[in-house]
Design a protein around this motif. Sequence first.
Motif, mmCIF file in Angstrom:
data_model
loop_
_atom_site.group_PDB
_atom_site.id
_atom_site.type_symbol
_atom_site.label_atom_id
_atom_site.label_comp_id
_atom_site.label_asym_id
_atom_site.label_seq_id
_atom_site.Cartn_x
_atom_site.Cartn_y
_atom_site.Cartn_z
ATOM 1 N N LYS A 142 34.704 25.566 -10.014
ATOM 2 C CA LYS A 142 33.593 25.522 -9.063
ATOM 3 C C LYS A 142 34.030 24.885 -7.750
ATOM 4 C CE LYS A 142 28.639 24.930 -8.813
ATOM 5 N NZ LYS A 142 27.414 24.594 -9.562
ATOM 6 N N LEU A 143 34.838 23.841 -7.839
ATOM 7 C CA LEU A 143 35.377 23.216 -6.636
ATOM 8 C C LEU A 143 36.224 24.209 -5.850
ATOM 9 C CD1 LEU A 143 35.968 20.780 -4.818
ATOM 10 C CD2 LEU A 143 37.816 20.162 -6.409
ATOM 11 N N GLN A 146 33.899 26.490 -4.019
ATOM 12 C CA GLN A 146 33.290 25.825 -2.870
ATOM 13 C C GLN A 146 34.260 25.756 -1.694
ATOM 14 O OE1 GLN A 146 32.285 22.212 -4.904
ATOM 15 N NE2 GLN A 146 30.189 22.861 -5.358
ATOM 16 N N ASP A 174 31.759 30.333 -12.562
ATOM 17 C CA ASP A 174 31.834 29.094 -11.791
ATOM 18 C C ASP A 174 32.475 29.331 -10.426
ATOM 19 O OD1 ASP A 174 30.618 27.538 -13.698
ATOM 20 O OD2 ASP A 174 32.469 26.631 -14.450
ATOM 21 N N GLY A 178 30.535 28.633 -6.986
ATOM 22 C CA GLY A 178 31.052 27.689 -6.004
ATOM 23 C C GLY A 178 31.094 28.287 -4.611
ATOM 24 N N ASP A 181 27.627 28.326 -3.283
ATOM 25 C CA ASP A 181 27.174 26.976 -2.951
ATOM 26 C C ASP A 181 27.481 26.633 -1.499
ATOM 27 O OD1 ASP A 181 26.029 26.265 -5.322
ATOM 28 O OD2 ASP A 181 27.658 24.964 -5.989
#
Length: 317
Positions: A142-143, A146, A174, A178, A181
């Motif tokens: 997820k990072l 992002q 994920d 991300g 997001d």
Amino acid sequence: MATAAAVTLAACSGGGAPTTSSTGGGGGGGGNSGYTFAMITHETPGDTFWDRIKAGAQQAAKDTGATLKYSSDPEASKQAVLIQNAIDSKVDGIATTLVTPDALIPTIKKAVDAGIPVDTFNSGIDFFQKAGALTHFASNEKLGGQQAGKRAAAAGATKILCTIQQTGSVALEDRCAGVKDSFPATENLQVNGADDAAVTTAIQAKLTEDKSINWVITLGAPQALDTIKAAQGAGVNVKIGTFDTNPAAAQAVQDGKIEWFIDQQPYLQGYMAITQLYLFKKNGNVLGGGQAVLTGPSFVDKTNIAQVLPFIKQNTR
């Protein structure tokens, strides 16, 4: 928060038949330990991402004097059967991906209950503790997503298409989550990662239909290469970023056809997954302090591709 050497990032494809192989590990830094370790993944046949996972695992088996039994199947139920087979053969440890946690955790728990240490890697960072695994070696997906969204935004993105090539993969979901997001104008597109021609056709159709898309972020190197063809077919100029790489995609970064790839160091994941089992059996050692051990995310672009490309070509990065 997971632990890591550096946070600066995969996962993979779906479809195909199971594969099995066994590698003896004589000599090496660990001498002849006599241990037999099973590695079980959701590899799609033909996806070269897994060649680096296996190369790392094979080197770890050699270095620890262990025997490696590798098997894979992209179908969750069949991967669970492979884990059960490893339990039945009384291996000394199991390393497995956790791409579809609900389908795999019950069988992983059977291994733990049978006294077989398990570690997980690559997929399922949020589920390894529930499975009872020693630790988990992976990127923070997820990072990575992002950061990908932020980089695309800084490079002038107006709308991003994020492709998902395997249904139900928590790691892939994920990644796109991300991206969204940090860049809400992101649309997901489900594609069939086992069929490159179908991926190209699907992306080309979407780019033809929606001219507002000027960035495509793919979740695997083969799909990034498919996107180059799709953009040409649609007659549009889009920028492409991807998770993971292979020699052709890495070369495309150097040539300016792909902006960057997000590296999760698959060789390192394979190496550490087997080394952790060896260290646990020999010394009771456990890495991570109860948290995942991160192998990414990190970005590779034109500024550092020359440093990384030789290692990708020799199958160790």
